[in-house]
Scaffold this active site. Structure first.
Site, mmCIF file in Angstrom:
data_model
loop_
_atom_site.group_PDB
_atom_site.id
_atom_site.type_symbol
_atom_site.label_atom_id
_atom_site.label_comp_id
_atom_site.label_asym_id
_atom_site.label_seq_id
_atom_site.Cartn_x
_atom_site.Cartn_y
_atom_site.Cartn_z
ATOM 1 N N GLU A 35 0.826 -1.211 0.000
ATOM 2 C CA GLU A 35 0.000 0.000 0.000
ATOM 3 C C GLU A 35 0.862 1.264 0.000
ATOM 4 O OE1 GLU A 35 -3.033 0.390 -0.628
ATOM 5 O OE2 GLU A 35 -3.603 -1.706 -0.631
ATOM 6 N N CYS A 191 -12.896 2.012 -15.239
ATOM 7 C CA CYS A 191 -13.393 3.394 -15.120
ATOM 8 C C CYS A 191 -12.190 4.333 -14.980
ATOM 9 C CB CYS A 191 -14.327 3.507 -13.917
ATOM 10 S SG CYS A 191 -15.302 5.025 -13.944
HETATM 11 S S1 SF4 Z 1 -20.239 2.815 -16.937
HETATM 12 FE FE1 SF4 Z 1 -19.899 4.433 -15.444
HETATM 13 S S2 SF4 Z 1 -18.762 3.464 -13.802
HETATM 14 FE FE2 SF4 Z 1 -18.618 2.126 -15.586
HETATM 15 S S3 SF4 Z 1 -16.730 2.711 -16.658
HETATM 16 FE FE3 SF4 Z 1 -18.401 3.908 -17.553
HETATM 17 S S4 SF4 Z 1 -18.395 5.813 -16.366
HETATM 18 FE FE4 SF4 Z 1 -17.237 4.311 -15.174
#
Ligand code: SF4
Length: 297
Positions: A35, A191
């Site tokens: 970490e 994401c």
């Molecule tokens: S759907 Fe929403 S949470 Fe999933 S990668 Fe796309 S922006 Fe990120």
């Protein structure tokens, strides 16, 4: 309908990267080391350094028995070497106050030198299977988009970040701990900051940001960090010289790494002030020697 956490956990079971600190049998010291290393360094650079560190110092007591200078030397080019000093201080405190065992409660972990809100919860959760909101940059961005519907996270706020993550955490501690890692992984590989891969995302059907039409980030422009020519670069060059030899080095050897006397002196002063370099009475410089033992208690 499957809950948010279930979808993220299912995705993780199938897609998680095989990283050494996630393998069964990883103890709390190894989790703590990982970490600290991962806070400001990419995974690919941490993996070999993590293995070498634990091979040399498999326990906090082993690191505490060595000098802080050796910790700084071993840190190599991971960057931000103050982390090596803090890890050494932390190992010394664990050896002195906790009989060499990394403590398991958030409060005890927070009382260790250099351990903040994130690291304390990460160790309690990932090493000891407890239920805590663990929020790093990746989790914050993922949750901000998926739940709050904003393109990018606001500056960190421990209270707000923990409250948002708390809403999503499964009740059962071991599952909550696994969800913490899984959410981090979605943020790290799906994401992502610049180009989220929504089609591969386990929560794409309910993502609030997608549902709102993926509105662009309209906050203030983020500063671009440059490295070339900065004091950070000069500090790195000076540290390279000191790490490259077991002996103290003469000032002339440090003078050779950077032509600008003012900037070089400023960088060296900063390293001395940070405890990363010891100026010796004979005018030479060395990595830091052993500090007095911390008081127990
Ligand atoms: S759907 Fe929403 S949470 Fe999933 S990668 Fe796309 S922006 Fe990120």
């Amino acid at each position: 309908m499957e809950s948010f956490a279930e979808r993220v956990l299912e995705w993780y079971a199938e897609h998680a990267r095989d990283l050494p600190w996630r393998r069964p049998g990883t103890d709390a010291w190894a989790v703590l080391v990982s970490e600290v290393m991962l806070q400001q360094t990419p995974v690919a650079r941490v993996v070999p350094a993590y293995g070498a560190w634990l091979e040399r110092w498999p326990t906090p007591a082993a690191l505490a028995a060595d000098s802080p200078g050796e910790a700084v030397r071993m840190w190599g080019k991971l960057g931000y070497p103050r982390r090596a000093l803090r890890l050494h201080e932390c190992a010394t405190a664990i050896a002195a106050r906790h009989r060499g065992a990394v403590p398991s409660t958030v409060d005890e972990l927070l009382a260790l030198p250099g351990v903040g809100a994130y690291t304390a919860r990460a160790v309690a959760s990932f090493a000891y299977g407890q239920r805590h909101p663990v929020v790093d940059t990746n989790v914050r961005r993922f949750v901000t988009r998926a739940v709050l519907g904003l393109g990018d996270a606001a500056p960190p706020s421990t209270t707000r970040d923990h409250a948002t993550m708390e809403m999503l955490l499964p009740a059962e501690p071991a599952r909550a701990a696994r969800f913490g890692v899984a959410a981090m992984e979605v943020g790290a590989v799906v994401c992502t900051a610049r180009a989220p891969r929504c089609r591969a995302c386990p929560v794409r059907e309910t993502c609030a940001w997608r549902g709102a039409g993926s509105p662009r980030y309209d906050g203030p422009a983020r500063p671009v960090q440059r490295f070339a020519g900065t004091d950070r670069q000069v500090r790195g060059l000076l540290m390279d010289v000191l790490r490259g030899t077991a002996d103290p080095v003469a000032a002339a050897a440090l003078d050779a790494v950077w032509a600008d006397d003012v900037q070089r002196a400023r960088a060296l002063d900063g390293l001395v002030a940070d405890g990363l370099v010891d100026p010796l009475p004979d005018g030479r410089f060395a990595l830091p020697a052993r500090r007095p033992t911390l008081p127990t208690g």
